[in-house]
Design a protein around this motif. Structure first.
Motif, short mmCIF file in Angstrom:
data_model
loop_
_atom_site.label_atom_id
_atom_site.label_comp_id
_atom_site.label_asym_id
_atom_site.label_seq_id
_atom_site.Cartn_x
_atom_site.Cartn_y
_atom_site.Cartn_z
N GLN A 270 0.82 -1.20 0.00
CA GLN A 270 0.00 0.00 0.00
C GLN A 270 0.87 1.26 0.00
OE1 GLN A 270 -2.68 0.21 3.30
NE2 GLN A 270 -3.84 1.94 2.47
N ALA A 271 1.94 1.26 0.75
CA ALA A 271 2.84 2.42 0.77
C ALA A 271 3.51 2.62 -0.59
CB ALA A 271 3.90 2.24 1.86
N ALA A 272 3.96 1.53 -1.20
CA ALA A 272 4.59 1.63 -2.52
C ALA A 272 3.59 2.12 -3.56
CB ALA A 272 5.18 0.28 -2.93
N ILE A 273 2.36 1.63 -3.52
CA ILE A 273 1.32 2.07 -4.45
C ILE A 273 1.04 3.56 -4.26
CG2 ILE A 273 -1.14 1.88 -4.96
CD1 ILE A 273 -0.90 -1.11 -4.45
N THR A 274 0.99 4.00 -3.01
CA THR A 274 0.73 5.42 -2.74
C THR A 274 1.82 6.30 -3.33
OG1 THR A 274 -0.39 4.83 -0.67
CG2 THR A 274 0.36 7.11 -0.90
N ILE A 275 3.07 5.90 -3.18
CA ILE A 275 4.18 6.70 -3.72
C ILE A 275 4.15 6.69 -5.25
CG2 ILE A 275 6.69 6.89 -3.86
CD1 ILE A 275 5.48 7.70 -1.18
N VAL A 276 3.90 5.53 -5.85
CA VAL A 276 3.89 5.43 -7.31
C VAL A 276 2.80 6.31 -7.91
CG1 VAL A 276 3.42 3.87 -9.23
CG2 VAL A 276 4.95 3.17 -7.40
N THR A 277 1.61 6.30 -7.32
CA THR A 277 0.50 7.07 -7.86
C THR A 277 0.61 8.56 -7.53
OG1 THR A 277 -0.80 6.53 -5.88
CG2 THR A 277 -1.09 5.14 -7.83
N ALA A 278 1.34 8.92 -6.49
CA ALA A 278 1.44 10.33 -6.09
C ALA A 278 2.58 11.05 -6.80
CB ALA A 278 1.63 10.44 -4.58
N MET A 279 3.60 10.34 -7.24
CA MET A 279 4.78 11.01 -7.80
C MET A 279 4.47 11.84 -9.05
SD MET A 279 7.12 10.58 -5.70
CE MET A 279 8.44 11.31 -6.63
N PRO A 280 3.65 11.38 -10.01
CA PRO A 280 3.37 12.25 -11.18
C PRO A 280 2.75 13.58 -10.80
CG PRO A 280 2.72 9.99 -11.64
CD PRO A 280 3.06 10.03 -10.18
N ILE A 281 1.82 13.59 -9.85
CA ILE A 281 1.21 14.84 -9.42
C ILE A 281 2.23 15.73 -8.72
CG2 ILE A 281 -0.62 15.86 -8.02
CD1 ILE A 281 -1.60 14.38 -10.47
N LEU A 282 3.13 15.12 -7.94
CA LEU A 282 4.16 15.90 -7.26
C LEU A 282 5.13 16.54 -8.24
CD1 LEU A 282 5.04 13.58 -4.22
CD2 LEU A 282 3.64 15.64 -4.24
N PHE A 283 5.36 15.90 -9.39
CA PHE A 283 6.23 16.48 -10.40
C PHE A 283 5.53 17.60 -11.16
CE2 PHE A 283 8.67 12.38 -10.23
CZ PHE A 283 9.86 12.95 -9.86
N VAL A 284 4.23 17.50 -11.34
CA VAL A 284 3.48 18.51 -12.10
C VAL A 284 3.21 19.75 -11.26
CG1 VAL A 284 1.28 18.99 -13.25
CG2 VAL A 284 2.46 16.83 -13.67
N TYR A 285 2.95 19.56 -9.97
CA TYR A 285 2.52 20.67 -9.12
C TYR A 285 3.48 21.85 -9.09
CZ TYR A 285 1.05 23.28 -5.02
OH TYR A 285 0.67 24.28 -4.18
N PRO A 286 4.83 21.66 -9.01
CA PRO A 286 5.72 22.84 -8.97
C PRO A 286 5.58 23.76 -10.18
CG PRO A 286 6.91 20.89 -8.29
CD PRO A 286 5.58 20.42 -8.80
N PHE A 287 5.20 23.21 -11.34
CA PHE A 287 5.05 24.04 -12.52
C PHE A 287 3.77 24.88 -12.48
CE2 PHE A 287 7.63 20.40 -13.82
CZ PHE A 287 8.72 21.04 -14.38
N LEU A 288 2.79 24.46 -11.68
CA LEU A 288 1.53 25.19 -11.57
C LEU A 288 1.43 26.01 -10.29
CD1 LEU A 288 -0.94 22.39 -12.77
CD2 LEU A 288 0.12 24.19 -14.13
N GLN A 289 2.35 25.78 -9.37
CA GLN A 289 2.24 26.41 -8.06
C GLN A 289 2.34 27.93 -8.13
OE1 GLN A 289 4.84 27.89 -6.07
NE2 GLN A 289 3.67 28.08 -4.18
N ARG A 290 3.15 28.45 -9.06
CA ARG A 290 3.32 29.90 -9.13
C ARG A 290 2.04 30.61 -9.51
NH1 ARG A 290 4.84 31.97 -14.41
NH2 ARG A 290 4.65 30.35 -16.01
N TYR A 291 1.14 29.91 -10.23
CA TYR A 291 -0.12 30.53 -10.62
C TYR A 291 -1.08 30.61 -9.44
CZ TYR A 291 1.47 29.98 -15.41
OH TYR A 291 2.19 30.05 -16.57
N PHE A 292 -0.84 29.81 -8.40
CA PHE A 292 -1.69 29.88 -7.22
C PHE A 292 -1.35 31.11 -6.38
CE2 PHE A 292 -2.04 24.97 -7.10
CZ PHE A 292 -2.78 25.03 -8.27
#
Length: 331
Positions: A270-292
């Motif tokens: 479950q921990a490995a699945i959580t990390i695998v599914t969360a990593m793409p969003i974590l990579f995308v978020y910094p590029f959109l964070q400045r607009y927030f």
């Protein structure tokens, strides 16, 4: 008396900044600890994790949990399906929702209140799971890739947020463009759409996260088609099979002969699945964070003390009037 007042004014900023720093440190720790703990469990030996004592650093390093996640050959095609549905849903959802929001934000559109009310009603009333299933089946979307895209293409909440943002834009932008001969679609695409970048980045992240994390629609409408299985659905099946294996004594006896299987537990999977599914969003978020944080108002104007010539120059310099559509530059 004066000395006491001066000392008081000097102490207040120090106390405030100290308490503010301590509070923010607590918030950072509370926010980061669950993620670091989950990552530590995912890299730790499963049998060792059952003993406890794993917090933010693994005791026994291993990659067996991630190997168990990626051992299936269908996981890569499922990841492609999830990425495809996320990208298409985000692009189409943002574009179509913004077009509808721009239309409903126009004061001269006589049906804007009625259509807005219809969308608002969908936020409070829902037909339910079974009627929605039969609707999808009657529309021919079952066991189709478009079942991931079309049902949630326009969200009432996103529509209201974007419409409110468009209403806050200066009305002189549209008026100046109409005077220069721009049509509604060109005004939308060249002026309104670029100005909505901050809110569109926020809405795009909402849509992308929701589409990426969705697995229940796969379970309902496309579970019989393996080539339409999403990454989250495959992860859910993997977690379910791991839990059933660990709960079955006969299967556990056979698993104990395999060193790799013995180190994998439902918690570590479950921990490995959580990390695998969360990593793409974590990579995308910094590029959109400045607009927030930064509210962009590209080419915005004041209603007073503003000339049409200055508006045309600013729009041309910002690039929103180039590539086939430019205003005249005459003063």
């Amino acid at each position: 008396m004066k000395t006491e007042v001066k000392s008081q004014f000097r102490l207040e900023p120090v106390v405030f900044h100290t308490l503010n720093t301590l509070f923010m440190l607590i918030v950072v720790i509370v926010t980061l600890y669950p993620f670091l703990h989950t990552m530590a469990i995912s890299f730790n030996d499963g049998s060792d994790s059952l003993k406890g004592g794993v917090y933010v650093w693994p005791h026994t390093w291993t990659l067996q949990n991630y190997k168990a996640v990626f051992v299936s050959g269908t996981i890569y095609h499922a990841a492609f399906i999830s990425v495809s549905r996320t990208v298409i849903s985000t692009v189409l959802g943002v574009f179509l929702t913004t077009m509808l929001a721009y239309t409903l934000a126009q004061p001269h559109y006589i049906f804007r209140k009625k259509i807005s009310m219809l969308f608002i009603l969908t936020m409070y009333f829902n037909a339910g799971l079974i009627p929605n299933y039969f609707l999808i089946k009657d529309l021919g979307l079952r066991n189709s890739f478009w079942v991931y895209i079309l049902p949630g293409l326009v969200s009432a909440f996103n529509l209201i947020v974007i419409r409110t943002y468009i209403r806050s834009l200066p009305g002189s932008l549209v008026e100046s463009a109409k005077i220069d001969g721009a049509g509604d679609f060109r005004i939308f695409w060249r002026i309104v759409f670029p100005l909505c970048t901050p809110v569109l980045a926020t809405i795009a992240l909402f849509i992308a996260v929701g589409s990426w994390n969705s697995w229940f629609d796969t379970f309902l409408y496309a579970s019989s088609e393996q080539n339409l299985s999403s990454l989250q659905y495959e992860m859910m099946k993997l977690l379910g099979s791991t839990m059933s294996t660990n709960n079955d004594p006969s299967m556990m006896a056979g698993a104990n002969t395999n060193q790799t299987q013995a180190m994998v537990t439902p918690a570590s999977i479950q921990a490995a699945i959580t990390i695998v599914t969360a990593m793409p969003i974590l990579f995308v978020y910094p590029f959109l964070q400045r607009y927030f944080v930064v509210g962009l108002n590209l080419g915005s104007v004041k209603d007073k003390n503003f000339s049409g010539a200055r508006f045309r120059r600013e729009q041309y310099r910002s690039g929103s009037c180039r590539n086939g559509f430019s205003y005249s530059m005459g003063v």
